[in-house]
Design an enzyme around this catalytic site. Structure first.
Site, PDB file in Angstrom:
ATOM      1  N   HIS A   1      -4.552  -9.773   8.651  1.00  0.00           N
ATOM      2  CA  HIS A   1      -3.552  -8.959   9.338  1.00  0.00           C
ATOM      3  C   HIS A   1      -4.068  -8.648  10.747  1.00  0.00           C
ATOM      4  O   HIS A   1      -5.237  -8.276  10.912  1.00  0.00           O
ATOM      5  CB  HIS A   1      -3.306  -7.656   8.566  1.00  0.00           C
ATOM      6  CG  HIS A   1      -2.312  -6.769   9.233  1.00  0.00           C
ATOM      7  ND1 HIS A   1      -0.958  -7.010   9.174  1.00  0.00           N
ATOM      8  CD2 HIS A   1      -2.472  -5.675  10.010  1.00  0.00           C
ATOM      9  CE1 HIS A   1      -0.328  -6.090   9.881  1.00  0.00           C
ATOM     10  NE2 HIS A   1      -1.216  -5.268  10.407  1.00  0.00           N
TER      11      HIS A   1
ATOM     12  N   ASP B   1      -0.172  -4.576   3.264  1.00  0.00           N
ATOM     13  CA  ASP B   1      -1.254  -4.322   4.232  1.00  0.00           C
ATOM     14  C   ASP B   1      -2.142  -3.134   3.862  1.00  0.00           C
ATOM     15  O   ASP B   1      -2.666  -2.435   4.735  1.00  0.00           O
ATOM     16  CB  ASP B   1      -0.677  -4.112   5.655  1.00  0.00           C
ATOM     17  CG  ASP B   1       0.095  -5.323   6.154  1.00  0.00           C
ATOM     18  OD1 ASP B   1      -0.211  -6.447   5.718  1.00  0.00           O
ATOM     19  OD2 ASP B   1       1.010  -5.149   6.973  1.00  0.00           O
TER      20      ASP B   1
ATOM     21  N   ALA C   1     -10.970 -13.565  17.199  1.00  0.00           N
ATOM     22  CA  ALA C   1     -11.711 -12.829  16.165  1.00  0.00           C
ATOM     23  C   ALA C   1     -11.217 -13.199  14.764  1.00  0.00           C
ATOM     24  O   ALA C   1     -12.010 -13.326  13.825  1.00  0.00           O
ATOM     25  CB  ALA C   1     -11.571 -11.326  16.408  1.00  0.00           C
TER      26      ALA C   1
HETATM   27  C1  GAR Z   1      -1.971 -14.301  12.809  1.00  0.00           C
HETATM   28  O1  GAR Z   1      -2.184 -13.521  13.960  1.00  0.00           O
HETATM   29  C2  GAR Z   1      -1.980 -13.436  11.569  1.00  0.00           C
HETATM   30  O2  GAR Z   1      -2.911 -12.393  11.628  1.00  0.00           O
HETATM   31  C3  GAR Z   1      -0.578 -12.906  11.565  1.00  0.00           C
HETATM   32  O3  GAR Z   1       0.234 -13.991  11.948  1.00  0.00           O
HETATM   33  C4  GAR Z   1      -0.547 -14.849  12.798  1.00  0.00           C
HETATM   34  C5  GAR Z   1      -0.475 -16.244  12.211  1.00  0.00           C
HETATM   35  O4  GAR Z   1      -1.045 -17.169  13.092  1.00  0.00           O
HETATM   36  N1  GAR Z   1      -0.204 -12.430  10.281  1.00  0.00           N
HETATM   37  C6  GAR Z   1       0.643 -11.429  10.089  1.00  0.00           C
HETATM   38  O5  GAR Z   1       1.201 -10.848  10.986  1.00  0.00           O
HETATM   39  C7  GAR Z   1       0.869 -11.071   8.643  1.00  0.00           C
HETATM   40  N2  GAR Z   1       1.688  -9.915   8.533  1.00  0.00           N
HETATM   41  P1  GAR Z   1      -1.532 -18.582  12.574  1.00  0.00           P
HETATM   42  O6  GAR Z   1      -0.330 -19.224  11.862  1.00  0.00           O
HETATM   43  O7  GAR Z   1      -1.886 -19.315  13.806  1.00  0.00           O
HETATM   44  O8  GAR Z   1      -2.683 -18.367  11.653  1.00  0.00           O
END
Ligand code: GAR
Length: 206
Positions: free
Chosen positions: A111, A147, A175
């Site tokens: 998250h 969450d 990060a």
């Molecule tokens: C990431 O920033 C993750 O933390 C967030 O979506 C993005 C996905 O990026 N997740 C959430 O917001 C979950 N509620 P990615 O597809 O490049 O990993």
């Protein structure tokens, strides 16, 4: 060494999924990625997984009648792959008690905030609007409340003057790509936690 069979669930570009795949290329890494599944047809991460030679599945949540009907299909697919651990990586579906209970203690999520601050969506803009001086990311076990589950790993990054949500998201994402592989390794190797509760990775070097 027996590696823990891990499935990654995505909805989009899959950069966190890629970080997990890259870490798991090392034969000494305690988890292997056996399946990448998406609920969105054409999710960008599917191509990355295929190119890496990982089995993929698309299970469209639309047209399934109910959330649980979708989850039952996904669950069956995970079982077919002999999945032992599940990593949500930008998987943008709320989960019902059926799925959460089925994978209790075996499902992680990443998250983009320092939980318990800013659960839900739009985390970066909300952190900036609140005048927070640090943003960050959290890997936690998934429980029925969104969450909220036990925290495995966190990393903080500064919020700098002039940051917009886009700039902060980019800093946090760097990060995320470090702590998710570290958190999965800790859980898969069953490292005892200092607190005794859950395996913990505390501010790994960024
Ligand atoms: C990431 O920033 C993750 O933390 C967030 O979506 C993005 C996905 O990026 N997740 C959430 O917001 C979950 N509620 P990615 O597809 O490049 O990993």
């Amino acid at each position: 060494m027996k590696r823990v069979r891990t499935a990654v669930l995505i909805s989009g570009r899959g950069s966190n999924m890629k970080a997990l795949l890259d870490a798991a290329k090392d034969p000494a890494y305690p988890a292997e990625i056996v399946l990448v599944a998406a609920n969105v047809p054409g999710a960008g991460g599917l191509d990355i997984a295929r190119e890496a030679g990982i089995e993929t599945a698309t299970i469209d949540h639309r047209g399934k009648g109910s959330r649980e009907a979708f989850e039952r299909e996904l669950h069956a697919r995970l079982l077919t792959a002999n999945t032992e651990l599940v990593c949500l990586a930008g998987f943008m579906r709320l989960l019902t008690p059926f799925f959460v209970d089925a994978w209790a203690g075996k499902m992680l999520n990443i998250h983009p905030s320092l939980l318990p601050a800013f659960p839900g969506l739009d985390t970066h803009q909300r952190a900036i609007d609140a005048g927070a001086k640090f943003g960050g990311c959290t890997v936690h076990f998934v429980t029925s409340e969104m969450d909220v589950g036990p925290i495995v790993a966190q990393a903080a990054v500064p919020i700098l003057p002039g940051d917009d949500a886009h700039a902060l998201a980019a800093r946090v994402l760097v990060a995320e790509h470090k702590i998710y592989p570290a958190a999965l390794a800790a859980v898969a190797s069953g490292k005892p936690a200092p607190s005794g509760a859950v395996p913990t990775v505390y501010n790994p070097p960024l």
